[in-house]
Design a protein around this motif. Structure first.
Motif, PDB file in Angstrom:
ATOM      1  N   LEU A 122     -45.330  59.222  22.578  1.00 17.50           N
ATOM      2  CA  LEU A 122     -44.731  58.776  21.315  1.00 17.50           C
ATOM      3  C   LEU A 122     -43.239  58.494  21.502  1.00 17.50           C
ATOM      4  O   LEU A 122     -42.727  57.469  21.016  1.00 17.50           O
ATOM      5  CB  LEU A 122     -44.941  59.836  20.234  1.00 17.50           C
ATOM      6  N   ALA A 123     -42.541  59.387  22.191  1.00 19.86           N
ATOM      7  CA  ALA A 123     -41.113  59.179  22.444  1.00 19.86           C
ATOM      8  C   ALA A 123     -40.879  57.905  23.248  1.00 19.86           C
ATOM      9  O   ALA A 123     -39.915  57.164  22.999  1.00 19.86           O
ATOM     10  CB  ALA A 123     -40.534  60.385  23.186  1.00 19.86           C
ATOM     11  N   MET A 124     -41.768  57.611  24.188  1.00 24.25           N
ATOM     12  CA  MET A 124     -41.644  56.396  24.995  1.00 24.25           C
ATOM     13  C   MET A 124     -41.867  55.147  24.136  1.00 24.25           C
ATOM     14  O   MET A 124     -41.248  54.106  24.373  1.00 24.25           O
ATOM     15  CB  MET A 124     -42.624  56.441  26.158  1.00 24.25           C
ATOM     16  N   SER A 125     -42.755  55.238  23.141  1.00 19.76           N
ATOM     17  CA  SER A 125     -42.957  54.090  22.253  1.00 19.76           C
ATOM     18  C   SER A 125     -41.707  53.867  21.391  1.00 19.76           C
ATOM     19  O   SER A 125     -41.337  52.720  21.117  1.00 19.76           O
ATOM     20  CB  SER A 125     -44.193  54.304  21.371  1.00 19.76           C
ATOM     21  N   PHE A 126     -41.059  54.943  20.968  1.00 17.93           N
ATOM     22  CA  PHE A 126     -39.801  54.826  20.224  1.00 17.93           C
ATOM     23  C   PHE A 126     -38.727  54.191  21.105  1.00 17.93           C
ATOM     24  O   PHE A 126     -37.950  53.335  20.646  1.00 17.93           O
ATOM     25  CB  PHE A 126     -39.354  56.198  19.735  1.00 17.93           C
ATOM     26  N   ASP A 127     -38.692  54.596  22.377  1.00 16.23           N
ATOM     27  CA  ASP A 127     -37.750  54.013  23.334  1.00 16.23           C
ATOM     28  C   ASP A 127     -37.947  52.505  23.441  1.00 16.23           C
ATOM     29  O   ASP A 127     -36.988  51.726  23.397  1.00 16.23           O
ATOM     30  CB  ASP A 127     -37.949  54.672  24.697  1.00 16.23           C
ATOM     31  N   ARG A 128     -39.208  52.052  23.543  1.00 18.45           N
ATOM     32  CA  ARG A 128     -39.494  50.612  23.643  1.00 18.45           C
ATOM     33  C   ARG A 128     -39.125  49.889  22.343  1.00 18.45           C
ATOM     34  O   ARG A 128     -38.636  48.756  22.375  1.00 18.45           O
ATOM     35  CB  ARG A 128     -40.962  50.389  23.973  1.00 18.45           C
ATOM     36  N   PHE A 129     -39.357  50.536  21.207  1.00 11.33           N
ATOM     37  CA  PHE A 129     -39.013  49.914  19.919  1.00 11.33           C
ATOM     38  C   PHE A 129     -37.506  49.688  19.813  1.00 11.33           C
ATOM     39  O   PHE A 129     -37.055  48.604  19.420  1.00 11.33           O
ATOM     40  CB  PHE A 129     -39.499  50.791  18.770  1.00 11.33           C
ATOM     41  N   GLY A 215     -53.253  63.304  16.631  1.00  7.79           N
ATOM     42  CA  GLY A 215     -53.590  62.364  15.568  1.00  7.79           C
ATOM     43  C   GLY A 215     -52.367  61.670  15.000  1.00  7.79           C
ATOM     44  O   GLY A 215     -52.327  60.439  14.881  1.00  7.79           O
ATOM     45  N   VAL A 216     -51.358  62.457  14.649  1.00 11.85           N
ATOM     46  CA  VAL A 216     -50.120  61.890  14.098  1.00 11.85           C
ATOM     47  C   VAL A 216     -49.420  61.020  15.137  1.00 11.85           C
ATOM     48  O   VAL A 216     -48.929  59.921  14.833  1.00 11.85           O
ATOM     49  CB  VAL A 216     -49.182  63.015  13.610  1.00 11.85           C
ATOM     50  N   ASP A 217     -49.382  61.504  16.386  1.00 14.20           N
ATOM     51  CA  ASP A 217     -48.714  60.739  17.445  1.00 14.20           C
ATOM     52  C   ASP A 217     -49.359  59.368  17.633  1.00 14.20           C
ATOM     53  O   ASP A 217     -48.665  58.350  17.773  1.00 14.20           O
ATOM     54  CB  ASP A 217     -48.769  61.507  18.772  1.00 14.20           C
ATOM     55  N   SER A 218     -50.686  59.332  17.649  1.00 13.94           N
ATOM     56  CA  SER A 218     -51.382  58.058  17.861  1.00 13.94           C
ATOM     57  C   SER A 218     -51.086  57.076  16.725  1.00 13.94           C
ATOM     58  O   SER A 218     -50.877  55.878  16.966  1.00 13.94           O
ATOM     59  CB  SER A 218     -52.892  58.291  17.986  1.00 13.94           C
ATOM     60  N   LEU A 219     -51.040  57.567  15.488  1.00 12.92           N
ATOM     61  CA  LEU A 219     -50.723  56.690  14.350  1.00 12.92           C
ATOM     62  C   LEU A 219     -49.303  56.152  14.447  1.00 12.92           C
ATOM     63  O   LEU A 219     -49.045  54.971  14.167  1.00 12.92           O
ATOM     64  CB  LEU A 219     -50.918  57.445  13.037  1.00 12.92           C
ATOM     65  N   LEU A 220     -48.364  57.019  14.846  1.00 14.97           N
ATOM     66  CA  LEU A 220     -46.970  56.582  14.964  1.00 14.97           C
ATOM     67  C   LEU A 220     -46.785  55.609  16.130  1.00 14.97           C
ATOM     68  O   LEU A 220     -45.941  54.699  16.058  1.00 14.97           O
ATOM     69  CB  LEU A 220     -46.054  57.799  15.137  1.00 14.97           C
ATOM     70  N   LEU A 223     -47.910  52.370  14.807  1.00 10.45           N
ATOM     71  CA  LEU A 223     -46.858  51.855  13.922  1.00 10.45           C
ATOM     72  C   LEU A 223     -45.704  51.272  14.738  1.00 10.45           C
ATOM     73  O   LEU A 223     -45.171  50.196  14.406  1.00 10.45           O
ATOM     74  CB  LEU A 223     -46.355  52.972  13.009  1.00 10.45           C
ATOM     75  N   SER A 224     -45.321  51.964  15.817  1.00 12.29           N
ATOM     76  CA  SER A 224     -44.223  51.482  16.662  1.00 12.29           C
ATOM     77  C   SER A 224     -44.550  50.109  17.235  1.00 12.29           C
ATOM     78  O   SER A 224     -43.705  49.198  17.217  1.00 12.29           O
ATOM     79  CB  SER A 224     -43.961  52.474  17.802  1.00 12.29           C
ATOM     80  N   TYR A 225     -45.781  49.951  17.726  1.00 15.66           N
ATOM     81  CA  TYR A 225     -46.137  48.663  18.326  1.00 15.66           C
ATOM     82  C   TYR A 225     -46.351  47.577  17.282  1.00 15.66           C
ATOM     83  O   TYR A 225     -46.169  46.389  17.580  1.00 15.66           O
ATOM     84  CB  TYR A 225     -47.350  48.827  19.240  1.00 15.66           C
ATOM     85  N   THR A 226     -46.712  47.960  16.068  1.00 14.36           N
ATOM     86  CA  THR A 226     -46.757  46.985  14.982  1.00 14.36           C
ATOM     87  C   THR A 226     -45.362  46.439  14.708  1.00 14.36           C
ATOM     88  O   THR A 226     -45.157  45.218  14.558  1.00 14.36           O
ATOM     89  CB  THR A 226     -47.331  47.625  13.708  1.00 14.36           C
ATOM     90  N   LEU A 227     -44.380  47.338  14.668  1.00  9.16           N
ATOM     91  CA  LEU A 227     -42.989  46.915  14.461  1.00  9.16           C
ATOM     92  C   LEU A 227     -42.460  46.129  15.657  1.00  9.16           C
ATOM     93  O   LEU A 227     -41.702  45.159  15.493  1.00  9.16           O
ATOM     94  CB  LEU A 227     -42.107  48.143  14.205  1.00  9.16           C
ATOM     95  N   PHE A 258     -54.539  57.936  28.358  1.00  8.16           N
ATOM     96  CA  PHE A 258     -54.524  59.282  27.765  1.00  8.16           C
ATOM     97  C   PHE A 258     -55.420  59.378  26.539  1.00  8.16           C
ATOM     98  O   PHE A 258     -56.244  60.299  26.428  1.00  8.16           O
ATOM     99  CB  PHE A 258     -53.094  59.672  27.390  1.00  8.16           C
ATOM    100  N   TYR A 259     -55.300  58.433  25.611  1.00  8.40           N
ATOM    101  CA  TYR A 259     -55.956  58.586  24.311  1.00  8.40           C
ATOM    102  C   TYR A 259     -57.446  58.262  24.329  1.00  8.40           C
ATOM    103  O   TYR A 259     -58.211  58.852  23.551  1.00  8.40           O
ATOM    104  CB  TYR A 259     -55.243  57.733  23.253  1.00  8.40           C
ATOM    105  N   ILE A 260     -57.896  57.362  25.187  1.00  6.13           N
ATOM    106  CA  ILE A 260     -59.340  57.075  25.239  1.00  6.13           C
ATOM    107  C   ILE A 260     -60.133  58.308  25.657  1.00  6.13           C
ATOM    108  O   ILE A 260     -61.115  58.680  24.999  1.00  6.13           O
ATOM    109  CB  ILE A 260     -59.618  55.868  26.153  1.00  6.13           C
ATOM    110  N   PRO A 261     -59.755  59.035  26.734  1.00  6.84           N
ATOM    111  CA  PRO A 261     -60.468  60.284  27.050  1.00  6.84           C
ATOM    112  C   PRO A 261     -60.322  61.350  25.961  1.00  6.84           C
ATOM    113  O   PRO A 261     -61.259  62.116  25.729  1.00  6.84           O
ATOM    114  CB  PRO A 261     -59.814  60.743  28.365  1.00  6.84           C
TER     115      PRO A 261
END
Length: 320
Positions: A122-129, A215-220, A223-227, A258-261
């Motif tokens: 999640l932190a890495m997705s924020f970094d990319r955003f 669960g929360v991390d995956s949703l966020l 959201l990050s990649y939507t933005l 990570f998330y598929i397994p």
């Protein structure tokens, strides 16, 4: 009239140890299955340690993106070391016993590093955003102090959520006799099901932890990649769009690995009770062993700076 203390003690039982099956149905060839598992663990430890050394020794990699990658690599090392000792002990030496308290400790760290990995992704997705939406302020937003605080918050969050889990298991009464675990490590759902008591609290708390973290991390992350996509679509040229998205490919692959397994494990444990035990076991191994193996490969292939830095580290080791 109060019951005698001896009678009270007899009414509550916790096993001194659990017996681990390993891979159900393949017990006769555990010696052979140990070879690929040993290879996977070696690749996971070597690859992630190389990333840590590469980032540490290469000044040009002292940037937020690579600091977060180091967090991911360190988490994968911890996840690997959480399962490796008992897995190889079962497969190589047929040593199947693990003490009750040792099992709870292993279970805590196993799930702790899983939650930490989800948070790091999640932190890495924020970094990319931040890098894509506001590149001019990227270094100002993600300073070293901010990155340290994010790392500490990730560790604190995982600790707070998972600290009660071993104690919720210790309060349960277990049936006397040989208690078999379906894996070669202590998995919360597996240990919980061995109790001869009402495990409703354990089930709901386990579900609460999963939903509140992974669960929360995956949703966020979604959201990050939507933005990110919204920002990228606003760029002037297609070449700039592709260049911006290309910086996210490694992270997207790591998220999927990570998330598929994780989704597979959750679905099997809740809805796949009729499936053979070997299916449960193999999905759990994929969930815990495959991400630490693939993440260094993904980043070394997709990121030229990481790849070159890893080769330099290997060259220095050979010359040294």
């Amino acid at each position: 009239m109060p019951l005698p203390q001896s009678y009270v003690n007899l009414s509550f039982f916790q096993p001194p140890a659990f017996m681990m099956i390993g891979i159900p149905g393949l017990e006769a060839i555990h010696g052979w299955t140990a070879i690929p598992f040993s290879s996977l663990y070696t690749v996971a430890l070597t690859g992630n340690c190389l990333i840590l050394l590469a980032v540490k020794r290469t000044t040009s990699l002292h940037q937020p993106m690579y600091y977060f990658l180091s967090m991911l690599a360190l988490t994968d090392v911890g996840l690997t070391l959480s399962t490796m000792p008992t897995t190889l002990a079962v497969l190589w030496f047929d040593h199947r016993l693990i003490g009750f308290n040792a099992c709870l400790v292993q279970m805590f760290f196993l799930h702790f590093f899983s939650v930490v990995e989800s948070s790091v992704l999640l932190a890495m997705s924020f970094d990319r955003f931040v890098a894509i939406s506001n590149p001019l302020r990227y270094a100002a937003v993600l300073t070293n102090n901010v990155i340290i605080r994010i790392g500490l918050a990730i560790v604190a969050r995982a600790t707070v959520f998972l600290f009660p889990v071993p104690f919720l298991l210790k309060r349960l009464n277990f049936c006397p006799g040989k208690i078999l675990l379906s894996h070669s490590f202590c998995f919360h759902a597996d240990v919980m099901k061995q109790a001869c008591a009402d495990i409703t609290v354990n089930i709901f708390y386990g579900l609460y932890v999963v939903m509140s973290t992974v669960g929360v991390d995956s949703l966020l992350i979604v959201l990050s990649y939507t933005l990110i996509l919204h920002t990228v679509m606003g760029l002037a040229s297609p070449r700039e769009c592709i260049r911006a998205l290309n910086t996210c490919i490694s992270h997207i692959l790591a998220v999927l690995v990570f998330y598929i397994p994780v989704i597979g494990v959750s679905m099997v444990h809740r809805f796949g009770r009729h499936l053979p035990h070997i299916v449960h076991s193999l999905i759990a191994y994929v969930y815990l062993v495959v991400p630490p193996v693939l993440n260094p490969i993904i980043y070394s292939v997709k990121s030229k700076p990481i790849r070159e830095a890893m080769f330099r580290v290997l060259k220095e080791k050979r010359q040294g």
